[in-house]
Design a protein around this motif. Structure first.
Motif, PDB file in Angstrom:
ATOM      1  N   TYR A   1       0.813  -1.221   0.000  1.00 49.58           N
ATOM      2  CA  TYR A   1       0.000   0.000   0.000  1.00 49.58           C
ATOM      3  C   TYR A   1       0.846   1.271   0.000  1.00 49.58           C
ATOM      4  O   TYR A   1       0.612   2.159  -0.840  1.00 49.58           O
ATOM      5  N   PRO A   2       1.823   1.429   0.902  1.00 48.52           N
ATOM      6  CA  PRO A   2       2.629   2.651   0.842  1.00 48.52           C
ATOM      7  C   PRO A   2       3.402   2.792  -0.471  1.00 48.52           C
ATOM      8  O   PRO A   2       3.579   3.897  -0.972  1.00 48.52           O
ATOM      9  N   LYS A   3       3.823   1.667  -1.031  1.00 45.20           N
ATOM     10  CA  LYS A   3       4.532   1.725  -2.316  1.00 45.20           C
ATOM     11  C   LYS A   3       3.604   2.222  -3.416  1.00 45.20           C
ATOM     12  O   LYS A   3       3.994   3.042  -4.250  1.00 45.20           O
ATOM     13  N   ALA A   4       2.365   1.722  -3.416  1.00 47.20           N
ATOM     14  CA  ALA A   4       1.386   2.159  -4.418  1.00 47.20           C
ATOM     15  C   ALA A   4       1.058   3.637  -4.237  1.00 47.20           C
ATOM     16  O   ALA A   4       0.902   4.373  -5.216  1.00 47.20           O
ATOM     17  N   GLN A   5       0.964   4.070  -2.981  1.00 46.80           N
ATOM     18  CA  GLN A   5       0.702   5.487  -2.714  1.00 46.80           C
ATOM     19  C   GLN A   5       1.871   6.360  -3.195  1.00 46.80           C
ATOM     20  O   GLN A   5       1.656   7.429  -3.760  1.00 46.80           O
ATOM     21  N   ALA A   6       3.080   5.894  -2.969  1.00 42.37           N
ATOM     22  CA  ALA A   6       4.257   6.643  -3.430  1.00 42.37           C
ATOM     23  C   ALA A   6       4.255   6.737  -4.954  1.00 42.37           C
ATOM     24  O   ALA A   6       4.539   7.799  -5.514  1.00 42.37           O
ATOM     25  N   ASP A   7       3.917   5.638  -5.616  1.00 38.17           N
ATOM     26  CA  ASP A   7       3.855   5.651  -7.078  1.00 38.17           C
ATOM     27  C   ASP A   7       2.783   6.624  -7.565  1.00 38.17           C
ATOM     28  O   ASP A   7       3.009   7.394  -8.503  1.00 38.17           O
ATOM     29  N   MET A   8       1.626   6.591  -6.931  1.00 38.24           N
ATOM     30  CA  MET A   8       0.517   7.450  -7.323  1.00 38.24           C
ATOM     31  C   MET A   8       0.885   8.928  -7.140  1.00 38.24           C
ATOM     32  O   MET A   8       0.529   9.772  -7.955  1.00 38.24           O
ATOM     33  N   LYS A   9       1.623   9.227  -6.088  1.00 35.55           N
ATOM     34  CA  LYS A   9       2.004  10.619  -5.797  1.00 35.55           C
ATOM     35  C   LYS A   9       3.314  11.019  -6.476  1.00 35.55           C
ATOM     36  O   LYS A   9       3.815  12.115  -6.261  1.00 35.55           O
ATOM     37  N   ARG A  10       3.852  10.088  -7.257  1.00 38.12           N
ATOM     38  CA  ARG A  10       5.123  10.303  -7.976  1.00 38.12           C
ATOM     39  C   ARG A  10       6.251  10.678  -7.019  1.00 38.12           C
ATOM     40  O   ARG A  10       7.036  11.591  -7.261  1.00 38.12           O
ATOM     41  N   ILE A  11       6.315   9.926  -5.920  1.00 34.95           N
ATOM     42  CA  ILE A  11       7.381  10.068  -4.938  1.00 34.95           C
ATOM     43  C   ILE A  11       8.283   8.848  -5.088  1.00 34.95           C
ATOM     44  O   ILE A  11       7.780   7.727  -5.223  1.00 34.95           O
ATOM     45  N   PRO A  12       9.598   9.013  -5.076  1.00 30.91           N
ATOM     46  CA  PRO A  12      10.486   7.853  -5.209  1.00 30.91           C
ATOM     47  C   PRO A  12      10.229   6.821  -4.107  1.00 30.91           C
ATOM     48  O   PRO A  12      10.018   7.173  -2.945  1.00 30.91           O
ATOM     49  N   ARG A  13      10.238   5.557  -4.488  1.00 28.13           N
ATOM     50  CA  ARG A  13      10.018   4.493  -3.498  1.00 28.13           C
ATOM     51  C   ARG A  13      11.087   4.478  -2.420  1.00 28.13           C
ATOM     52  O   ARG A  13      10.850   3.965  -1.338  1.00 28.13           O
ATOM     53  N   SER A  14      12.229   5.036  -2.713  1.00 29.32           N
ATOM     54  CA  SER A  14      13.289   5.090  -1.701  1.00 29.32           C
ATOM     55  C   SER A  14      12.901   5.978  -0.523  1.00 29.32           C
ATOM     56  O   SER A  14      13.495   5.892   0.549  1.00 29.32           O
ATOM     57  N   TRP A  15      11.901   6.810  -0.693  1.00 25.81           N
ATOM     58  CA  TRP A  15      11.430   7.670   0.394  1.00 25.81           C
ATOM     59  C   TRP A  15      10.518   6.934   1.366  1.00 25.81           C
ATOM     60  O   TRP A  15      10.321   7.407   2.491  1.00 25.81           O
ATOM     61  N   VAL A  16       9.935   5.820   0.950  1.00 30.14           N
ATOM     62  CA  VAL A  16       8.947   5.123   1.783  1.00 30.14           C
ATOM     63  C   VAL A  16       9.514   4.752   3.153  1.00 30.14           C
ATOM     64  O   VAL A  16       8.888   5.061   4.173  1.00 30.14           O
TER      65      VAL A  16
ATOM     66  N   ILE B   1      -0.457  18.083   0.357  1.00 36.02           N
ATOM     67  CA  ILE B   1       0.138  18.755  -0.808  1.00 36.02           C
ATOM     68  C   ILE B   1       0.518  17.723  -1.865  1.00 36.02           C
ATOM     69  O   ILE B   1       0.287  17.939  -3.064  1.00 36.02           O
ATOM     70  N   ALA B   2       1.072  16.584  -1.433  1.00 34.34           N
ATOM     71  CA  ALA B   2       1.438  15.532  -2.390  1.00 34.34           C
ATOM     72  C   ALA B   2       0.197  14.991  -3.094  1.00 34.34           C
ATOM     73  O   ALA B   2       0.232  14.721  -4.303  1.00 34.34           O
ATOM     74  N   HIS B   3      -0.902  14.821  -2.367  1.00 35.49           N
ATOM     75  CA  HIS B   3      -2.156  14.365  -2.978  1.00 35.49           C
ATOM     76  C   HIS B   3      -2.659  15.380  -4.008  1.00 35.49           C
ATOM     77  O   HIS B   3      -3.011  15.010  -5.136  1.00 35.49           O
ATOM     78  N   LEU B   4      -2.722  16.621  -3.606  1.00 34.08           N
ATOM     79  CA  LEU B   4      -3.280  17.644  -4.488  1.00 34.08           C
ATOM     80  C   LEU B   4      -2.393  17.911  -5.694  1.00 34.08           C
ATOM     81  O   LEU B   4      -2.887  18.231  -6.777  1.00 34.08           O
ATOM     82  N   ARG B   5      -1.091  17.739  -5.536  1.00 36.93           N
ATOM     83  CA  ARG B   5      -0.141  17.967  -6.625  1.00 36.93           C
ATOM     84  C   ARG B   5      -0.410  17.058  -7.807  1.00 36.93           C
ATOM     85  O   ARG B   5      -0.230  17.453  -8.965  1.00 36.93           O
ATOM     86  N   VAL B   6      -0.860  15.830  -7.528  1.00 36.25           N
ATOM     87  CA  VAL B   6      -1.118  14.879  -8.607  1.00 36.25           C
ATOM     88  C   VAL B   6      -2.608  14.778  -8.939  1.00 36.25           C
ATOM     89  O   VAL B   6      -3.015  13.945  -9.733  1.00 36.25           O
ATOM     90  N   GLY B   7      -3.426  15.611  -8.297  1.00 36.36           N
ATOM     91  CA  GLY B   7      -4.860  15.611  -8.594  1.00 36.36           C
ATOM     92  C   GLY B   7      -5.642  14.527  -7.883  1.00 36.36           C
ATOM     93  O   GLY B   7      -6.784  14.261  -8.245  1.00 36.36           O
ATOM     94  N   SER B   8      -5.066  13.911  -6.869  1.00 37.65           N
ATOM     95  CA  SER B   8      -5.771  12.865  -6.125  1.00 37.65           C
ATOM     96  C   SER B   8      -6.812  13.493  -5.214  1.00 37.65           C
ATOM     97  O   SER B   8      -6.532  14.461  -4.501  1.00 37.65           O
ATOM     98  N   ARG B   9      -8.000  12.936  -5.238  1.00 36.69           N
ATOM     99  CA  ARG B   9      -9.059  13.405  -4.351  1.00 36.69           C
ATOM    100  C   ARG B   9      -9.445  12.327  -3.342  1.00 36.69           C
ATOM    101  O   ARG B   9     -10.474  12.403  -2.711  1.00 36.69           O
ATOM    102  N   GLN B  10      -8.584  11.324  -3.188  1.00 38.97           N
ATOM    103  CA  GLN B  10      -8.807  10.257  -2.214  1.00 38.97           C
ATOM    104  C   GLN B  10      -8.227  10.702  -0.878  1.00 38.97           C
ATOM    105  O   GLN B  10      -7.127  10.323  -0.504  1.00 38.97           O
ATOM    106  N   LEU B  11      -9.002  11.503  -0.161  1.00 33.95           N
ATOM    107  CA  LEU B  11      -8.479  12.165   1.023  1.00 33.95           C
ATOM    108  C   LEU B  11      -9.114  11.692   2.327  1.00 33.95           C
ATOM    109  O   LEU B  11      -8.864  12.287   3.376  1.00 33.95           O
TER     110      LEU B  11
END
Length: 115
Positions: free
Chosen positions: A29-44, A84-94
């Motif tokens: 789940y955190p990996k999928a969230q990182a991918d969705m938010k375009r955050i490097p997986r190394s940050w997880v 901010i990471a959610h809104l940056r990619v247009g995610s409305r799953q809040l």
């Protein structure tokens, strides 16, 4: 006020602690969230460590009140960054974000109110 302080602080610590464990064990789940938010997986794992530090800091606040206040404030900032990471990619799953954010804001408020 003491009962509210203890209850909310423990609840926030448990919520963020569970989230930290899912980040640190490499759950999908955190990996999928990182991918969705375009955050490097190394940050997880690093984000998991921040959550773990905040969770432990909330509990340490029972012994050192300033530490609990700083941990709660840090977690509020963490979840503002998550928004901010959610809104940056247009995610409305809040919904999940709102639960965590409300909990850590409540922890900060009761901490400040009690001390």
């Amino acid at each position: 006020m003491f009962a509210a302080y203890v209850t909310v602080t423990i609840l926030a610590s448990v919520f963020t602690g569970i989230a930290a464990v899912t980040y640190l064990i490499g759950h999908d789940y955190p990996k999928a969230q990182a991918d969705m938010k375009r955050i490097p997986r190394s940050w997880v794992p690093r984000l998991g460590m921040v959550l773990a530090a905040g969770s432990l800091g909330l509990l340490a606040g029972f012994a050192v009140p300033l530490l609990g206040t700083l941990a709660a404030a840090g977690l509020v900032l963490y979840f503002v960054g998550a928004l901010i990471a959610h809104l940056r990619v247009g995610s409305r799953q809040l919904v999940g974000w709102a639960v965590f954010f409300t909990t850590v804001v409540a922890a900060l408020v009761v901490n400040l109110g009690y001390h």
